[in-house]
Write a protein that holds these residues in place. Structure first.
Motif, short mmCIF file in Angstrom:
data_model
loop_
_atom_site.label_atom_id
_atom_site.label_comp_id
_atom_site.label_asym_id
_atom_site.label_seq_id
_atom_site.Cartn_x
_atom_site.Cartn_y
_atom_site.Cartn_z
N LEU A 1 -3.58 -2.93 1.15
CA LEU A 1 -3.80 -2.77 -0.48
C LEU A 1 -4.72 -3.73 -0.96
O LEU A 1 -4.21 -5.10 -0.78
N ALA B 1 0.74 -1.29 0.12
CA ALA B 1 -0.09 -0.11 -0.13
C ALA B 1 0.97 1.23 -0.33
O ALA B 1 0.46 2.14 -0.72
N GLU C 1 -9.42 5.10 0.29
CA GLU C 1 -9.70 3.96 0.93
C GLU C 1 -11.53 3.53 0.96
O GLU C 1 -12.10 4.38 0.87
N VAL D 1 -7.20 0.86 -0.77
CA VAL D 1 -6.67 0.15 0.60
C VAL D 1 -7.99 0.10 1.50
O VAL D 1 -9.22 0.78 1.24
#
Length: 311
Positions: free
Chosen positions: A278, A233, A244, A272
């Protein structure tokens, strides 16, 4: 069924390769240190070269596809006054140029020759490159005695700067090169020497950058490489815009469902979850999200995060 890795931890390794070891030798050392056989690379360096080598462990090998094509930066020394059948100091050198011919080469002439190979150029790779010819590596054919002349290819040398010129028996030109992936610095040394009429070859090569990643922050083979793994990530977030998603949406996206990502670019986009892992790289085309590459959780991450329901 393939055996699972002894250590399932995924990550990217940035290693400062020392001189005299092959890139595959570095990979073998990394496998032993990290504790997994699943390690790949984003481009090798010759044994004589030093500098930044990018490796990926376990699931992070999927990220190497996006690292291999990044621009590179090198520092190097071009020795003017003799050519080499390998275009570097490890090959058989030609008869040295006459002292008078070298004395006639001015600093301005060197700068002009370097400028000639700056920008978009057509370059003929070295005959001992790793390019395949009829299914075999060019260096294998060349070292077996076959004549290998590779086709020119388009590359971009965005900067080719002369840092220092030293004159002794030869002329050593220290340079810094910023270039596209696939550019051969040995070939630049050869071509600059040919342009000046005295021959040239590479004596020193150090890779200092791969995209935004620099050798100054790289690990060494003496480090605990398992502890040096960089989370996928973090690397993906350096290369791409990040988004996110909550656990449920992350789970759904990883299963190929269309998830709205909001006002983001077309991609790749690093997705993420709330814990910072990730999930994948995605792109948005005509408002629809498509996964380019999934990054499954390591066994440790699964046990810590659990998995949301598929409801």
């Amino acid at each position: 069924m393939a055996k699972p890795p002894r250590n399932p931890a995924s990550g990217i390794l940035f290693i400062d390769k020392p001189q005299g070891i092959t890139s595959h030798g570095v990979i073998a050392r990394a496998r032993a240190s990290v504790g997994t056989r699943k390690i790949g690379h984003a481009g090798t360096l010759d044994p004589m070269a030093t500098g930044l080598l990018v490796l990926g462990a376990n699931n992070a090998t999927r990220l190497l596809t996006y690292l291999v094509g990044l621009d590179k930066q090198y520092t190097a020394t071009i020795r003017l006054g003799a050519s080499s059948n390998t275009d570097d100091a490890e090959g058989e050198l030609s008869t040295p140029a006459a002292a008078a011919a070298l004395a006639a080469i001015t600093d301005d002439a060197i700068s002009a020759a370097v400028a000639k190979f700056t920008g978009p150029i057509m370059q003929r790779p070295s005959s001992v490159s790793a390019i395949k010819v009829d299914g075999k590596r060019a260096y294998t054919l060349a070292r077996s005695g076959e004549e290998v002349v590779l086709a020119e290819r388009a590359v971009t040398v965005s900067a080719f700067d002369v840092l220092e010129i030293e004159r002794n028996e030869f002329i050593d030109v220290k340079v810094r090169v910023d270039c596209s992936s696939g550019t051969y610095i040995r070939a630049l040394a050869r071509d600059v020497g040919d342009a000046l009429g005295v021959g040239g070859h590479l004596t020193v090569l150090r890779r200092t950058k791969v995209g935004p990643f620099t050798v100054e922050t790289a690990s060494t083979l003496g480090d605990d490489l398992e502890a040096c793994l960089i989370a996928p990530a973090q690397v993906a977030g350096t290369l791409f815009e990040s988004v996110e998603l909550d656990d449920q949406l992350s789970f759904e996206l990883s299963r190929g469902r269309q998830i709205p990502l909001g006002d983001v670019g077309t991609g790749p986009i690093a997705v993420v979850n709330p814990s910072g892992r990730l999930i994948g790289l995605a792109e948005v085309v005509d408002g629809r999200t498509r996964i380019l590459s999934n990054f499954p959780a390591d066994a440790v991450a699964v046990s810590q995060e659990g998995e949301p329901s598929d409801g």
